[in-house]
Design a protein around this motif. Structure first.
Motif, PDB file in Angstrom:
ATOM      1  N   SER A  32       0.774  -1.134   0.059  1.00 49.87           N
ATOM      2  CA  SER A  32      -0.156  -0.109  -0.050  1.00 49.87           C
ATOM      3  C   SER A  32       0.692   1.193  -0.081  1.00 49.87           C
ATOM      4  O   SER A  32       0.502   2.490  -0.324  1.00 49.87           O
ATOM      5  CB  SER A  32      -0.908   0.148   1.136  1.00 49.87           C
ATOM      6  N   ASN A  33       2.153   1.176   0.151  1.00 46.46           N
ATOM      7  CA  ASN A  33       3.058   2.290   0.404  1.00 46.46           C
ATOM      8  C   ASN A  33       3.121   3.200  -0.878  1.00 46.46           C
ATOM      9  O   ASN A  33       3.578   2.282  -1.816  1.00 46.46           O
ATOM     10  CB  ASN A  33       4.369   1.879   1.244  1.00 46.46           C
ATOM     11  N   ASP A  34       2.892   4.423  -1.236  1.00 46.62           N
ATOM     12  CA  ASP A  34       3.145   4.939  -2.337  1.00 46.62           C
ATOM     13  C   ASP A  34       4.579   4.888  -2.949  1.00 46.62           C
ATOM     14  O   ASP A  34       4.601   4.652  -4.082  1.00 46.62           O
ATOM     15  CB  ASP A  34       2.665   6.327  -2.324  1.00 46.62           C
ATOM     16  N   GLU A  35       5.691   5.011  -2.005  1.00 44.26           N
ATOM     17  CA  GLU A  35       6.990   4.892  -2.675  1.00 44.26           C
ATOM     18  C   GLU A  35       7.145   3.539  -2.937  1.00 44.26           C
ATOM     19  O   GLU A  35       7.731   3.480  -4.023  1.00 44.26           O
ATOM     20  CB  GLU A  35       7.886   5.290  -1.511  1.00 44.26           C
ATOM     21  N   VAL A  36       6.978   2.426  -2.464  1.00 41.46           N
ATOM     22  CA  VAL A  36       6.820   1.040  -2.777  1.00 41.46           C
ATOM     23  C   VAL A  36       6.428   0.930  -4.105  1.00 41.46           C
ATOM     24  O   VAL A  36       7.053   0.150  -4.791  1.00 41.46           O
ATOM     25  CB  VAL A  36       6.838   0.291  -1.761  1.00 41.46           C
ATOM     26  N   ASN A  37       5.171   1.464  -4.290  1.00 37.72           N
ATOM     27  CA  ASN A  37       4.373   1.098  -5.383  1.00 37.72           C
ATOM     28  C   ASN A  37       4.452   2.067  -6.437  1.00 37.72           C
ATOM     29  O   ASN A  37       3.805   1.996  -7.516  1.00 37.72           O
ATOM     30  CB  ASN A  37       3.057   1.070  -5.146  1.00 37.72           C
ATOM     31  N   THR A  38       5.418   2.965  -6.494  1.00 40.58           N
ATOM     32  CA  THR A  38       5.525   3.989  -7.663  1.00 40.58           C
ATOM     33  C   THR A  38       5.736   3.332  -8.983  1.00 40.58           C
ATOM     34  O   THR A  38       5.080   3.846  -9.910  1.00 40.58           O
ATOM     35  CB  THR A  38       6.765   4.938  -7.389  1.00 40.58           C
ATOM     36  N   PHE A  39       6.468   2.160  -9.218  1.00 39.96           N
ATOM     37  CA  PHE A  39       6.725   1.540 -10.344  1.00 39.96           C
ATOM     38  C   PHE A  39       5.978   0.223 -10.638  1.00 39.96           C
ATOM     39  O   PHE A  39       5.981  -0.403 -11.552  1.00 39.96           O
ATOM     40  CB  PHE A  39       8.174   1.520 -10.668  1.00 39.96           C
ATOM     41  N   LEU A 127      16.389 -25.379  -9.036  1.00 37.00           N
ATOM     42  CA  LEU A 127      14.941 -25.724  -9.983  1.00 37.00           C
ATOM     43  C   LEU A 127      15.414 -26.160 -11.360  1.00 37.00           C
ATOM     44  O   LEU A 127      14.561 -26.319 -12.206  1.00 37.00           O
ATOM     45  CB  LEU A 127      14.310 -24.474  -9.968  1.00 37.00           C
ATOM     46  N   GLN A 128      17.035 -25.979 -11.549  1.00 34.17           N
ATOM     47  CA  GLN A 128      17.278 -26.360 -13.032  1.00 34.17           C
ATOM     48  C   GLN A 128      16.492 -25.348 -14.232  1.00 34.17           C
ATOM     49  O   GLN A 128      16.304 -25.863 -15.182  1.00 34.17           O
ATOM     50  CB  GLN A 128      17.097 -27.742 -13.276  1.00 34.17           C
ATOM     51  N   LEU A 129      16.362 -24.083 -13.786  1.00 28.79           N
ATOM     52  CA  LEU A 129      15.688 -23.208 -14.566  1.00 28.79           C
ATOM     53  C   LEU A 129      16.728 -22.758 -15.767  1.00 28.79           C
ATOM     54  O   LEU A 129      17.889 -22.856 -15.604  1.00 28.79           O
ATOM     55  CB  LEU A 129      15.151 -21.806 -14.082  1.00 28.79           C
ATOM     56  N   ASP A 130      16.232 -22.897 -17.276  1.00 31.54           N
ATOM     57  CA  ASP A 130      17.029 -22.165 -18.183  1.00 31.54           C
ATOM     58  C   ASP A 130      17.087 -20.579 -18.126  1.00 31.54           C
ATOM     59  O   ASP A 130      18.248 -20.141 -18.628  1.00 31.54           O
ATOM     60  CB  ASP A 130      16.784 -22.978 -19.509  1.00 31.54           C
ATOM     61  N   GLN A 131      15.993 -20.183 -17.603  1.00 30.58           N
ATOM     62  CA  GLN A 131      16.118 -18.534 -17.873  1.00 30.58           C
ATOM     63  C   GLN A 131      15.183 -18.114 -16.696  1.00 30.58           C
ATOM     64  O   GLN A 131      14.165 -18.698 -16.305  1.00 30.58           O
ATOM     65  CB  GLN A 131      15.221 -18.248 -19.123  1.00 30.58           C
ATOM     66  N   ILE A 132      15.679 -16.839 -16.276  1.00 32.02           N
ATOM     67  CA  ILE A 132      14.913 -15.873 -15.355  1.00 32.02           C
ATOM     68  C   ILE A 132      14.777 -14.665 -15.984  1.00 32.02           C
ATOM     69  O   ILE A 132      15.562 -13.848 -16.288  1.00 32.02           O
ATOM     70  CB  ILE A 132      15.538 -16.026 -13.913  1.00 32.02           C
ATOM     71  N   GLU A 133      13.208 -14.308 -15.936  1.00 34.66           N
ATOM     72  CA  GLU A 133      12.802 -12.846 -16.582  1.00 34.66           C
ATOM     73  C   GLU A 133      12.420 -12.014 -15.448  1.00 34.66           C
ATOM     74  O   GLU A 133      11.946 -12.544 -14.297  1.00 34.66           O
ATOM     75  CB  GLU A 133      11.732 -13.314 -17.609  1.00 34.66           C
ATOM     76  N   ALA A 134      12.670 -10.626 -15.631  1.00 37.42           N
ATOM     77  CA  ALA A 134      12.167  -9.617 -14.780  1.00 37.42           C
ATOM     78  C   ALA A 134      11.330  -8.508 -15.697  1.00 37.42           C
ATOM     79  O   ALA A 134      12.271  -8.011 -16.838  1.00 37.42           O
ATOM     80  CB  ALA A 134      13.315  -9.158 -13.930  1.00 37.42           C
ATOM     81  N   PHE A 135      10.221  -8.269 -15.237  1.00 31.26           N
ATOM     82  CA  PHE A 135       9.484  -7.017 -15.855  1.00 31.26           C
ATOM     83  C   PHE A 135       9.655  -6.103 -14.682  1.00 31.26           C
ATOM     84  O   PHE A 135       9.362  -6.032 -13.728  1.00 31.26           O
ATOM     85  CB  PHE A 135       8.026  -7.521 -15.925  1.00 31.26           C
ATOM     86  N   THR A 136      10.094  -4.936 -15.509  1.00 37.68           N
ATOM     87  CA  THR A 136      10.404  -3.663 -14.556  1.00 37.68           C
ATOM     88  C   THR A 136       9.836  -2.550 -15.405  1.00 37.68           C
ATOM     89  O   THR A 136       9.845  -2.388 -16.501  1.00 37.68           O
ATOM     90  CB  THR A 136      11.804  -3.556 -14.032  1.00 37.68           C
ATOM     91  N   HIS A 137       9.389  -1.381 -14.539  1.00 37.00           N
ATOM     92  CA  HIS A 137       8.923  -0.099 -15.107  1.00 37.00           C
ATOM     93  C   HIS A 137      10.172   0.540 -15.733  1.00 37.00           C
ATOM     94  O   HIS A 137      11.231   0.452 -15.244  1.00 37.00           O
ATOM     95  CB  HIS A 137       8.242   0.740 -14.288  1.00 37.00           C
ATOM     96  N   ARG A 138       9.939   1.037 -16.964  1.00 39.05           N
ATOM     97  CA  ARG A 138      11.071   1.696 -17.688  1.00 39.05           C
ATOM     98  C   ARG A 138      11.686   2.808 -16.923  1.00 39.05           C
ATOM     99  O   ARG A 138      12.830   3.247 -17.373  1.00 39.05           O
ATOM    100  CB  ARG A 138      10.322   2.016 -19.120  1.00 39.05           C
ATOM    101  N   ASN A 139      11.062   3.440 -15.807  1.00 43.91           N
ATOM    102  CA  ASN A 139      11.469   4.563 -15.423  1.00 43.91           C
ATOM    103  C   ASN A 139      12.302   3.969 -14.064  1.00 43.91           C
ATOM    104  O   ASN A 139      12.656   4.704 -13.227  1.00 43.91           O
ATOM    105  CB  ASN A 139      10.633   5.490 -15.005  1.00 43.91           C
ATOM    106  N   ASN A 140      12.110   2.558 -13.623  1.00 44.64           N
ATOM    107  CA  ASN A 140      12.623   2.357 -12.204  1.00 44.64           C
ATOM    108  C   ASN A 140      14.141   2.124 -12.504  1.00 44.64           C
ATOM    109  O   ASN A 140      14.512   1.024 -12.796  1.00 44.64           O
ATOM    110  CB  ASN A 140      11.732   0.950 -11.949  1.00 44.64           C
TER     111      ASN A 140
END
Length: 174
Positions: A32-39, A127-140
């Motif tokens: 719920s915190n605005d700073e944490v949830n900015t992006f 887990l023997q994953l081949d790939q890990i992805e991350a989706f992030t806001h372009r301004n973060n």
């Protein structure tokens, strides 16, 4: 990935453990915190009851093998200061997405970098994953720096159809 017990992970300073109902106050703050949830594009968790429901739902998803969701705590204190998860697994369980958040008073201290290193190791080795992805806001900027520091590569041609402000990074096991 199916296991009888949730994988508790330790780093030099951190304990990554399963989220529990006693974390509700801190989950409610993070969600719920605005700073944490900015992006972050998500529904805010405005009450303790909503936080408890969120925790219950996460733990059901853990039991159903759909997500691994860790509370980030300092090794010497049980208070949740952030979360990190592997989720959105591909059908063949070779690709997962990482997501994370951290209380503002703990940002800039290398905590998320330490937690991410641990999760990457777990994802690729256990887990023997081949790939890990991350989706992030372009301004973060902080998130982009974190991912780049951990050798994630920006996949410019991929788009997040659910959030056009996001950019997608990827890291392969090799």
């Amino acid at each position: 990935m199916k296991s009888a017990t949730f994988p508790e992970l330790h780093t030099k300073r951190l304990l990554l453990r399963q989220v529990k109902e006693s974390d509700a106050v801190n989950i409610q703050f993070l969600r719920s915190n605005d700073e944490v949830n900015t992006f972050i594009k998500r529904t805010k968790t405005n009450t303790i009851e909503e936080a408890i429901t969120f925790i219950t739902n996460i733990n059901i998803k853990i039991k159903d093998n759909a997500i691994l969701f860790w509370s980030i705590t300092l090794d010497n204190t049980p208070q949740l200061i952030g979360t990190i998860c592997l989720w959105n697994f591909s059908k063949d369980r070779k690709i997962a997405e990482v997501g994370y958040d951290l209380r503002p008073d703990f940002q800039g201290k290398g905590i998320m970098s330490e937690a991410l290193s641990c999760i990457l190791h777990y994802g690729f080795e256990q887990l023997q994953l081949d790939q890990i992805e991350a989706f992030t806001h372009r301004n973060n900027i902080a998130s982009k720096k974190l991912l780049t520091r951990h050798n994630f590569i920006l996949i410019e041609q991929r788009k997040d159809e659910a959030n056009h402000d996001n950019i997608i990074f990827s890291k392969s096991r090799n």
